[in-house]
Design a protein around this motif. Sequence first.
Motif, PDB file in Angstrom:
ATOM      1  N   ALA A  92       5.492   9.503 -14.836  1.00 32.19           N
ATOM      2  CA  ALA A  92       6.184  10.673 -15.208  1.00 32.19           C
ATOM      3  C   ALA A  92       5.418  11.770 -15.082  1.00 32.19           C
ATOM      4  O   ALA A  92       5.801  12.795 -14.451  1.00 32.19           O
ATOM      5  N   ARG A  93       4.041  11.695 -15.117  1.00 36.96           N
ATOM      6  CA  ARG A  93       3.057  13.058 -14.981  1.00 36.96           C
ATOM      7  C   ARG A  93       2.724  13.117 -13.391  1.00 36.96           C
ATOM      8  O   ARG A  93       2.913  14.382 -13.004  1.00 36.96           O
ATOM      9  N   GLU A  94       2.716  12.086 -12.535  1.00 39.44           N
ATOM     10  CA  GLU A  94       2.655  12.358 -11.389  1.00 39.44           C
ATOM     11  C   GLU A  94       4.011  13.246 -10.494  1.00 39.44           C
ATOM     12  O   GLU A  94       3.983  13.979 -10.062  1.00 39.44           O
ATOM     13  N   LYS A  95       4.962  12.701 -11.438  1.00 38.87           N
ATOM     14  CA  LYS A  95       6.190  13.409 -10.868  1.00 38.87           C
ATOM     15  C   LYS A  95       6.308  15.067 -11.189  1.00 38.87           C
ATOM     16  O   LYS A  95       6.639  15.719 -10.377  1.00 38.87           O
ATOM     17  N   MET A 107      -4.842  10.385 -12.291  1.00 37.43           N
ATOM     18  CA  MET A 107      -3.682   9.716 -12.349  1.00 37.43           C
ATOM     19  C   MET A 107      -3.674   8.607 -11.349  1.00 37.43           C
ATOM     20  O   MET A 107      -3.182   7.554 -11.457  1.00 37.43           O
ATOM     21  N   LEU A 108      -3.951   8.798 -10.205  1.00 36.18           N
ATOM     22  CA  LEU A 108      -4.097   7.924  -8.953  1.00 36.18           C
ATOM     23  C   LEU A 108      -4.860   6.765  -9.291  1.00 36.18           C
ATOM     24  O   LEU A 108      -4.773   5.916  -9.196  1.00 36.18           O
ATOM     25  N   VAL A 109      -6.355   7.094  -9.922  1.00 35.68           N
ATOM     26  CA  VAL A 109      -7.307   5.989 -10.008  1.00 35.68           C
ATOM     27  C   VAL A 109      -6.827   5.378 -11.213  1.00 35.68           C
ATOM     28  O   VAL A 109      -6.904   4.014 -11.331  1.00 35.68           O
ATOM     29  N   MET A 110      -6.176   5.900 -12.142  1.00 39.25           N
ATOM     30  CA  MET A 110      -5.639   5.213 -13.375  1.00 39.25           C
ATOM     31  C   MET A 110      -4.662   4.156 -13.071  1.00 39.25           C
ATOM     32  O   MET A 110      -4.745   3.022 -13.501  1.00 39.25           O
ATOM     33  N   ARG A 111      -3.744   4.544 -12.381  1.00 34.78           N
ATOM     34  CA  ARG A 111      -2.660   3.619 -11.840  1.00 34.78           C
ATOM     35  C   ARG A 111      -3.287   2.548 -10.871  1.00 34.78           C
ATOM     36  O   ARG A 111      -2.801   1.438 -11.242  1.00 34.78           O
ATOM     37  N   LYS A 112      -4.166   3.017  -9.999  1.00 43.51           N
ATOM     38  CA  LYS A 112      -4.567   1.826  -9.110  1.00 43.51           C
ATOM     39  C   LYS A 112      -5.424   0.809  -9.931  1.00 43.51           C
ATOM     40  O   LYS A 112      -5.229  -0.542  -9.636  1.00 43.51           O
ATOM     41  N   LEU A 113      -6.296   1.248 -11.011  1.00 47.58           N
ATOM     42  CA  LEU A 113      -7.134   0.388 -12.004  1.00 47.58           C
ATOM     43  C   LEU A 113      -6.056  -0.718 -12.830  1.00 47.58           C
ATOM     44  O   LEU A 113      -6.466  -1.658 -12.943  1.00 47.58           O
ATOM     45  N   LEU A 114      -5.171  -0.075 -13.368  1.00 44.59           N
ATOM     46  CA  LEU A 114      -3.973  -0.708 -14.169  1.00 44.59           C
ATOM     47  C   LEU A 114      -3.652  -1.796 -13.468  1.00 44.59           C
ATOM     48  O   LEU A 114      -3.267  -3.146 -13.678  1.00 44.59           O
ATOM     49  N   THR A 115      -3.040  -1.459 -12.133  1.00 44.96           N
ATOM     50  CA  THR A 115      -2.240  -2.533 -11.211  1.00 44.96           C
ATOM     51  C   THR A 115      -3.301  -3.404 -10.717  1.00 44.96           C
ATOM     52  O   THR A 115      -3.044  -4.563 -10.756  1.00 44.96           O
ATOM     53  N   ILE A 164       0.694  -6.182 -22.336  1.00 47.87           N
ATOM     54  CA  ILE A 164       1.817  -6.077 -21.332  1.00 47.87           C
ATOM     55  C   ILE A 164       2.354  -4.923 -21.379  1.00 47.87           C
ATOM     56  O   ILE A 164       2.602  -3.918 -20.705  1.00 47.87           O
ATOM     57  N   GLN A 165       3.135  -4.921 -22.702  1.00 45.45           N
ATOM     58  CA  GLN A 165       3.991  -3.670 -22.872  1.00 45.45           C
ATOM     59  C   GLN A 165       3.350  -2.352 -23.012  1.00 45.45           C
ATOM     60  O   GLN A 165       3.774  -1.477 -22.396  1.00 45.45           O
ATOM     61  N   ASP A 166       1.976  -2.454 -23.535  1.00 51.17           N
ATOM     62  CA  ASP A 166       0.932  -1.077 -23.554  1.00 51.17           C
ATOM     63  C   ASP A 166       0.886  -0.884 -22.074  1.00 51.17           C
ATOM     64  O   ASP A 166       0.733   0.418 -21.780  1.00 51.17           O
ATOM     65  N   ILE A 167       0.451  -1.603 -21.040  1.00 52.05           N
ATOM     66  CA  ILE A 167       0.302  -1.354 -19.751  1.00 52.05           C
ATOM     67  C   ILE A 167       1.435  -0.754 -18.978  1.00 52.05           C
ATOM     68  O   ILE A 167       1.274   0.029 -18.367  1.00 52.05           O
ATOM     69  N   CYS A 214       1.855   2.857 -20.221  1.00 50.54           N
ATOM     70  CA  CYS A 214       0.772   3.721 -19.620  1.00 50.54           C
ATOM     71  C   CYS A 214       1.132   3.924 -18.152  1.00 50.54           C
ATOM     72  O   CYS A 214       1.086   5.225 -17.672  1.00 50.54           O
ATOM     73  N   LEU A 215       1.588   2.820 -17.341  1.00 51.98           N
ATOM     74  CA  LEU A 215       2.246   3.234 -16.003  1.00 51.98           C
ATOM     75  C   LEU A 215       3.210   4.109 -15.922  1.00 51.98           C
ATOM     76  O   LEU A 215       3.404   5.023 -15.040  1.00 51.98           O
ATOM     77  N   GLY A 216       4.197   3.935 -16.906  1.00 52.50           N
ATOM     78  CA  GLY A 216       5.248   4.933 -16.978  1.00 52.50           C
ATOM     79  C   GLY A 216       4.930   6.342 -17.394  1.00 52.50           C
ATOM     80  O   GLY A 216       5.505   7.139 -16.630  1.00 52.50           O
ATOM     81  N   LEU A 217       4.040   6.587 -18.384  1.00 52.29           N
ATOM     82  CA  LEU A 217       3.489   7.881 -18.565  1.00 52.29           C
ATOM     83  C   LEU A 217       2.593   8.545 -17.262  1.00 52.29           C
ATOM     84  O   LEU A 217       2.870   9.691 -16.944  1.00 52.29           O
TER      85      LEU A 217
END
Length: 97
Positions: free
Chosen positions: A54-57, A12-20, A42-45, A48-51
């Motif tokens: 949520a999973r990190e939480k 999750m951390l790697v995916m979030r960092k990559l997208l941002t 943009i909406q899809d990104i 994804c960041l929202g999901l």
Amino acid sequence: MNDETAKEREIMLVMRKLLTTIVREVTPEHKSLRHPLSEQTIQDIRACLGLITAREKELADDAGRTAQERPYFVDEPPATKVVSIAEIAKPKQDEEK
């Protein structure tokens, strides 16, 4: 935390960092320039960041951690106060009758 949860948290951390990072790199420096991403992308990104968030939480809640973990400076006052046993006052016992 078991190995499976730790691995998922790392993913999750790697995916979030990559997208941002991708968004940061394709965003033009000047507001007048148009970015190359479509509105749907943009909406899809954002979705994804929202999901991911949520999973990190969920993972943090399951592990008993706060989802708002952040780095701090060593001279920054701690969020909680640690009290030593010596500082705890003993309860007053009834005086002898």
